[in-house]
Scaffold this active site. Structure first.
Site, short mmCIF file in Angstrom:
data_model
loop_
_atom_site.label_atom_id
_atom_site.label_comp_id
_atom_site.label_asym_id
_atom_site.label_seq_id
_atom_site.Cartn_x
_atom_site.Cartn_y
_atom_site.Cartn_z
CG ASP A 46 2.53 0.35 7.73
OD1 ASP A 46 3.33 0.08 6.81
OD2 ASP A 46 2.11 -0.51 8.54
CG ASP A 61 14.63 -2.06 5.15
OD1 ASP A 61 15.57 -1.37 5.53
OD2 ASP A 61 14.05 -2.88 5.90
NE ARG A 115 -0.56 1.62 5.12
CZ ARG A 115 0.44 0.79 4.82
NH1 ARG A 115 1.49 1.23 4.16
NH2 ARG A 115 0.40 -0.48 5.19
CG ASP A 165 6.84 2.14 0.62
OD1 ASP A 165 7.55 1.26 0.08
OD2 ASP A 165 6.03 1.88 1.54
CG PHE A 224 10.46 1.66 11.53
CD1 PHE A 224 10.61 0.54 10.72
CD2 PHE A 224 9.18 2.14 11.76
CE1 PHE A 224 9.51 -0.08 10.14
CE2 PHE A 224 8.08 1.52 11.20
CZ PHE A 224 8.24 0.41 10.39
CB VAL A 225 10.96 6.67 8.12
CG1 VAL A 225 12.30 7.24 8.56
CG2 VAL A 225 11.13 5.78 6.90
CE LYS A 229 -3.22 -2.41 3.04
NZ LYS A 229 -3.54 -2.61 4.48
P1 IMP Z 1 12.63 -5.03 1.99
O1 IMP Z 1 12.21 -6.29 1.32
O2 IMP Z 1 13.43 -5.28 3.25
O3 IMP Z 1 13.37 -4.05 1.09
O4 IMP Z 1 11.33 -4.40 2.57
C1 IMP Z 1 10.70 -3.37 2.02
C2 IMP Z 1 9.38 -3.14 2.73
O5 IMP Z 1 9.55 -3.10 4.16
C3 IMP Z 1 8.88 -1.78 2.33
O6 IMP Z 1 8.11 -1.85 1.17
C4 IMP Z 1 8.11 -1.37 3.56
O7 IMP Z 1 6.79 -1.86 3.48
C5 IMP Z 1 8.82 -2.03 4.72
N1 IMP Z 1 9.75 -1.09 5.38
C6 IMP Z 1 11.09 -1.09 5.34
N2 IMP Z 1 11.60 -0.09 6.07
C7 IMP Z 1 10.56 0.60 6.57
C8 IMP Z 1 10.45 1.77 7.40
O8 IMP Z 1 11.41 2.41 7.84
N3 IMP Z 1 9.18 2.16 7.72
C9 IMP Z 1 8.07 1.50 7.27
N4 IMP Z 1 8.13 0.41 6.48
C10 IMP Z 1 9.37 -0.04 6.14
MG MG Z 2 6.39 -1.22 0.33
#
Ligand code: IMP
Ligand code: MG
Length: 180
Positions: free
Chosen positions: A162, A106, A168, A103, A155-156, A46
């Site tokens: 969210d 990570d 959000r 968005d 963590f943002v 989302k």
């Molecule tokens: P990845 O697979 O670790 O890159 O995860 C990405 C997903 O983790 C993003 O699409 C977000 O939904 C969530 N995420 C990662 N870091 C944050 C954060 O700082 N705040 C909120 N959601 C996060």
């Molecule tokens: Mg995401």
């Protein structure tokens, strides 16, 4: 003034004005990149939706939009790398210039899976655009083509992001103080 809208647990990292200014710049950059060719935005639900809407308004090339939702089997704030498609695209992307709009990148695990999945559907081109990037957290190599802001490992929330489905709708990016 903006400070007054912030709850005591969230600190502003990137203001609404800064985000808008940056999205304007990205809109120009991305429009130049596609040189008048139509671009098909794949918005990742989302969190990517807020950024997708603002970016789409700033693009001067023809735009179409579709949505995809993936969930990673993880515990809490950690993603496991095992990803499930919760909602697939409505339309085929074969032969289209596809730009995935996220968005945040990570660990990179979700995007790595998603990009492989989309690549197998034979788009004309496939690129990735993210509002935020946490490069220090990367576990899986992912090529990010357009980045709004590189941010530290915090963590943002806000602008689509969210914390347990809250915040959000904040018009800025804030750091959650989880100990408060
Ligand atoms: P990845 O697979 O670790 O890159 O995860 C990405 C997903 O983790 C993003 O699409 C977000 O939904 C969530 N995420 C990662 N870091 C944050 C954060 O700082 N705040 C909120 N959601 C996060
Ligand atoms: Mg995401």
């Amino acid at each position: 003034m903006e400070e007054n809208r912030v709850s005591e647990k969230i600190r502003i990292l990137i203001s609404e004005d800064e985000i808008e200014k940056r999205i304007c710049e990205m809109g120009k950059e991305i429009s130049e990149f596609y040189q008048g060719e139509p671009v098909h935005l794949v918005s990742v639900l989302k969190g990517g939706v807020f950024f997708t809407c603002e970016l789409a308004k700033r693009l001067s090339v023809p735009v179409s939009i579709d949505f995809m939702s993936v969930s990673s089997y993880g515990n809490g704030t950690k993603s496991s790398g095992v990803v499930k498609v919760v909602k697939d695209l409505d339309e085929a992307i074969e032969g289209k210039h596809v730009l995935v709009v996220e968005d945040i990148v990570d660990s990179g695990r979700t995007l790595s899976y998603l990009l492989d999945n989309l690549k197998s559907r034979k788009p004309k081109s496939l690129h990735l655009c993210t509002l935020l990037d946490k490069p220090d957290r990367r576990v899986t190599d992912v090529q990010v083509d357009f980045t709004g802001f590189a941010i530290p490992d915090e963590f943002v929330v806000g602008y689509g992001l969210d914390y347990m489905q809250h915040y959000r709708n904040l018009p800025y990016i804030g750091i959650v103080d989880l100990d408060a």
